[in-house]
Write a protein that holds these residues in place. Structure first.
Motif, short mmCIF file in Angstrom:
data_model
loop_
_atom_site.label_atom_id
_atom_site.label_comp_id
_atom_site.label_asym_id
_atom_site.label_seq_id
_atom_site.Cartn_x
_atom_site.Cartn_y
_atom_site.Cartn_z
N PRO A 254 -3.06 -17.08 20.73
CA PRO A 254 -3.01 -15.69 21.21
C PRO A 254 -4.15 -14.89 20.58
O PRO A 254 -4.32 -14.90 19.36
N ALA A 255 -4.91 -14.25 21.44
CA ALA A 255 -6.05 -13.45 20.96
C ALA A 255 -5.71 -11.98 21.08
O ALA A 255 -5.30 -11.52 22.14
N LEU A 256 -5.87 -11.27 19.98
CA LEU A 256 -5.61 -9.84 19.99
C LEU A 256 -6.50 -9.20 18.94
O LEU A 256 -7.25 -9.89 18.23
N CYS A 257 -6.42 -7.91 18.82
CA CYS A 257 -7.24 -7.21 17.82
C CYS A 257 -6.79 -7.63 16.43
O CYS A 257 -5.59 -7.73 16.18
N LEU A 258 -7.75 -7.86 15.54
CA LEU A 258 -7.42 -8.42 14.25
C LEU A 258 -7.19 -7.38 13.16
O LEU A 258 -6.88 -7.73 12.04
N HIS A 259 -7.30 -6.11 13.50
CA HIS A 259 -6.95 -5.02 12.59
C HIS A 259 -7.51 -5.23 11.19
O HIS A 259 -6.78 -5.31 10.21
N CYS A 260 -8.83 -5.32 11.13
CA CYS A 260 -9.50 -5.59 9.85
C CYS A 260 -9.29 -4.43 8.88
O CYS A 260 -9.16 -3.28 9.28
N THR A 261 -9.31 -4.77 7.59
CA THR A 261 -9.21 -3.73 6.57
C THR A 261 -10.49 -2.90 6.53
O THR A 261 -10.46 -1.68 6.44
N ASN A 262 -11.65 -3.56 6.60
CA ASN A 262 -12.92 -2.84 6.69
C ASN A 262 -13.38 -2.90 8.13
O ASN A 262 -14.36 -3.55 8.47
N ALA A 263 -12.64 -2.21 9.00
CA ALA A 263 -12.90 -2.34 10.43
C ALA A 263 -14.25 -1.73 10.79
O ALA A 263 -14.58 -0.61 10.41
N ALA B 289 -19.98 -2.97 17.87
CA ALA B 289 -19.90 -3.15 16.43
C ALA B 289 -18.90 -4.25 16.05
O ALA B 289 -19.05 -4.89 15.02
N CYS B 290 -17.87 -4.46 16.88
CA CYS B 290 -16.82 -5.39 16.52
C CYS B 290 -17.35 -6.82 16.46
O CYS B 290 -17.91 -7.29 17.44
N PRO B 291 -17.18 -7.50 15.33
CA PRO B 291 -17.68 -8.88 15.25
C PRO B 291 -16.88 -9.85 16.10
O PRO B 291 -17.34 -10.96 16.37
N PHE B 292 -15.67 -9.45 16.52
CA PHE B 292 -14.84 -10.33 17.34
C PHE B 292 -14.85 -9.93 18.80
O PHE B 292 -14.18 -10.53 19.61
N SER B 293 -15.58 -8.87 19.14
CA SER B 293 -15.70 -8.39 20.53
C SER B 293 -14.34 -8.11 21.13
O SER B 293 -13.97 -8.67 22.16
N ILE B 294 -13.58 -7.25 20.49
CA ILE B 294 -12.23 -6.97 20.97
C ILE B 294 -12.17 -5.72 21.88
O ILE B 294 -11.59 -5.79 22.95
N GLY C 265 -10.03 -8.59 4.53
CA GLY C 265 -8.69 -9.11 4.81
C GLY C 265 -8.24 -8.61 6.17
O GLY C 265 -8.21 -7.42 6.44
N LEU C 266 -7.90 -9.56 7.07
CA LEU C 266 -7.54 -9.15 8.42
C LEU C 266 -6.06 -8.75 8.48
O LEU C 266 -5.24 -9.27 7.72
N GLY C 267 -5.75 -7.85 9.41
CA GLY C 267 -4.36 -7.46 9.62
C GLY C 267 -3.62 -8.44 10.51
O GLY C 267 -2.41 -8.31 10.72
N VAL C 268 -4.35 -9.40 11.06
CA VAL C 268 -3.75 -10.47 11.86
C VAL C 268 -4.28 -11.78 11.31
O VAL C 268 -5.48 -12.02 11.33
N VAL C 269 -3.39 -12.58 10.75
CA VAL C 269 -3.81 -13.82 10.10
C VAL C 269 -3.39 -14.99 10.97
O VAL C 269 -2.26 -15.06 11.46
#
Lengths: 336, 338
Positions: free
Chosen positions: A85-94, A132-137, A215-219
């Protein structure tokens, strides 16, 4: 007071995605769309027509915020799929949060455990976050000219401890889990160890360490150490162009003019205006009395010789009401 | 009243015309608009242009995009206006740069300069180069889907850096040209600047082009001569073409030797020079024949002239040297030459 600080400290929450348990049922997709009342993908609008394979839809969009990817691979000598499942990863340093110029458009919601929330009502459509998003979300809606992404159901979760994000609640196999960061870390590590003991040696977590943008909010628990297999960047980072932009050039926008203004003041006080030293003192002439007519004639004589006067006292010019007030009639432009 | 001393009289002269001033004001206003909206987009938390004025934060992006076109247009005008004068550097420009234009000390000898000094030329070139890249990077940032993601990210950075550079350059330019040199403030406003200032600070230009003030009549005569030369060349080309068509092998040099008024067929092809010739001949003849009638026609001349009235009064009162001047220089409209 340290004790008071602990009470109001934000407890970071993590959504754990265990790809080894994912069966590809896509209940998470359905639940997300049900809860947020986003429409299903239109075959004409997006190019998800003629779906071949188990992916539907083929990509995230402004109305698809979670999507199950099926990656074809070989498992034990037989063809199989890895479901992720691919979703936004809610990065700490987004990166999106860093880059968004709008106030209160992208922000971290502490009540739901620091979910990175994009409020599309305030979006101005600049597309900085998209690039800017490194995961292209984040994804762009051309009609409303705003950007959408997964919110980790911050409003639902923030309402109480018993509420979970829609996708987590709907998952039948328990691949999705949500909870405090420490608890989820422990669960994830235990699961990885148990998988390793049962023979899968390449199992690892993705996004736990602080090197992953804090640290990602989705691991993720991935069944392969090769993150690229799952379409995840192996070592995600915010590119230099973005970090330089926000960290260096943007502060310079107010530092450089302030420095220049300071230089103005310094230069003017120390060196002063551009001056040419008058070496010869003007001779002391005795004061001569002139009648206004003589003054007028003197001025006009100077003018006739081809020089312009600045200090003319026009009160003493006869027929001054006929002097041209502004502009030059055609044919009377002065020689420059 | 007291007679003013010689050193109290400040003689002014025109250095910038209407076109130049309009172009510069257009540029600075476009730049202010674009820069303020850009800063808004960077720091929407601190809106420099209030939300009420721009109709909301969503409109700031749109305004910045529209401002891009105004800025680009102003930049094109600036390029067209100043490119020929600012690209050529002379040896005295190097001297100007070595002395830092006299800005580094309180009283310093003025280094030489042409029409524009070396500092102005460098400011112009830097503004143009930075401005072009600003516009291009802005276009990439506005339509990111058409370009690769790496290019878009680089252009975001570049666009902000260029904003800083252009604003800094403009601030320095404003300070050095208009705050520190009080004499130059007329350049952008009234167009008039003290003559002594030009003599000192743009010495080469002053010597070459301005030291001998040319009267209006002389200027007209020189303009007509230039037009005649250009028309002669045009006529020569036409003649050459005709001779070619007729089969003769005539060169343009032979055609130039042909007298213009004597060939009536040429007058058909070129109407303006023949008419001008006739006019000038008529004028010269009429002016030569009636020198004394001038004083008797003062009343007609008063109606024609506006500023020249005082001159006519003076002519009546004083004996001036005008009667000694050649009559061709007297323009019938008797205006004041600056």
């Amino acid at each position: 007071m340290p004790q008071e600080k602990k009470k109001t400290a934000v407890r970071r929450k993590v959504l754990l995605v265990d790809t080894s348990k994912c069966i590809g049922c896509r209940a998470c997709q359905m639940a997300c769309k049900e809860w947020h009342e986003t429409d299903s993908e239109n075959m004409i609008e997006t190019e998800t027509a003629l779906v071949d394979g188990y992916e539907d839809p083929k990509d995230l969009s402004y109305k698809t915020w979670i999507r199950v990817q099926s990656i074809e691979t070989v498992k034990d000598g037989r063809p199989g799929w890895l479901f992720k499942p691919a979703l936004c990863l809610h990065c700490t340093n987004a990166a999106c949060l860093n880059v968004c110029p709008q106030t209160r458009c992208i922000y971290k919601d502490p009540k739901s455990g620091n979910s990175v929330v994009l409020n599309d009502a305030r979006c101005i459509g600049c597309l900085y976050c998209v690039y800017a998003c490194p995961f292209s979300i984040p994804r762009y809606n051309r009609k409303t000219k705003t950007v959408f992404k997964c919110t980790r159901c911050y409003d639902k979760v923030g309402a109480g401890e018993e509420w979970l994000p829609a996708c987590v609640q709907a998952c039948p196999s328990g691949a999705l889990m949500f909870g405090d960061a420490e608890e989820v870390s422990a669960i994830a590590n235990r699961r990885v160890e148990s998988l390793k003991t049962s023979g899968k040696s390449e199992v690892c977590t993705y996004g736990e360490r602080a090197t992953y943008l804090g640290g990602l909010g989705v691991v993720y628990i991935l069944e392969s150490t090769d993150a690229a297999l799952y379409d995840l960047p192996p070592s995600p980072y915010i590119p230099a162009s973005i970090s330089m932009w926000q960290g260096f050039w943007k502060p310079l926008t107010y530092i450089v003019p302030a420095a220049i203004l300071l230089l103005w003041v310094l230069h003017y006080t120390v060196i002063g205006p551009l001056g040419v030293k008058v070496v010869e003192e003007p001779e002391e002439e005795e004061e001569i009395e002139m009648t206004p007519e003589e003054y007028e004639r003197m001025i006009l004589a100077k003018r006739r010789a081809g020089k312009a006067m600045q200090a003319v006292d026009k009160r003493f010019i006869r027929h001054r009401h006929k002097l041209p007030r502004k502009g030059f009639p055609p044919g009377k432009r002065p020689v420059s | 009243m007291k007679k003013p001393r010689e050193h109290e009289i400040v003689e002014m002269m025109f250095v910038t015309g209407m076109g130049e001033r309009v172009v510069r004001w257009l540029y600075i206003l476009a730049l202010i608009f674009v820069a303020l909206t850009h800063i808004d987009l960077l720091f929407l938390q601190v809106l420099l242009v209030p939300e009420v004025a721009t109709g909301g934060e969503k409109l700031v992006l749109l305004l910045h995009y529209y401002g891009l076109f105004v800025y680009a247009l102003a930049l094109v005008f600036i390029i067209v206006k100043y490119l020929p004068a600012s690209v050529v550097f002379h040896s005295y420009d190097l001297e100007w740069l070595r002395k830092l234009g006299g800005y580094a000390r309180k009283y310093s000898p003025v280094p030489p300069a042409g029409r524009y000094n070396a500092g102005q030329k460098i400011n112009y070139l830097a503004t143009v180069v930075l401005g072009i890249f600003y516009v291009l990077s802005g276009l990439v940032a506005q339509f990111p889907e058409r370009f690769s993601a790496d290019l878009v990210r680089t252009s975001y950075s570049l666009h902000t850096f260029l904003l800083v550079a252009i604003c800094g350059l403009t601030l320095i330019h404003i300070y050095l040209q208009y705050i520190v040199t009080s004499a130059r403030r007329g350049e952008i406003w009234s167009g008039r600047v003290p003559k002594k200032f030009v003599q000192l600070h743009h010495s080469v230009w002053f010597q070459q082009a301005l030291e001998t003030p040319v009267s209006r009549e002389e200027e007209e005569r020189r303009r007509r001569e230039r037009l005649m030369v250009a028309d002669k060349e045009r006529i020569a080309k036409v003649m050459a073409k005709r001779k070619k068509l007729e089969g003769a092998q005539a060169t343009a040099e032979e055609a130039l030797e042909v007298e213009v008024p004597s060939t009536p067929e040429v007058a058909e092809g070129a109407e303006t020079p023949a008419e001008l010739e006739i006019e000038e001949v008529v004028e010269e003849v009429s002016v030569q024949e009636e020198p004394q009638a001038r004083e008797g026609e003062t009343e007609e001349l008063i109606e024609l002239a506006t500023t020249g009235e005082e001159e006519i009064q003076l002519e009546k009162d004083e004996e001036t040297s005008e009667s000694e001047k050649p009559h061709e220089e007297e323009h019938p409209e008797g205006e004041v030459s600056q």
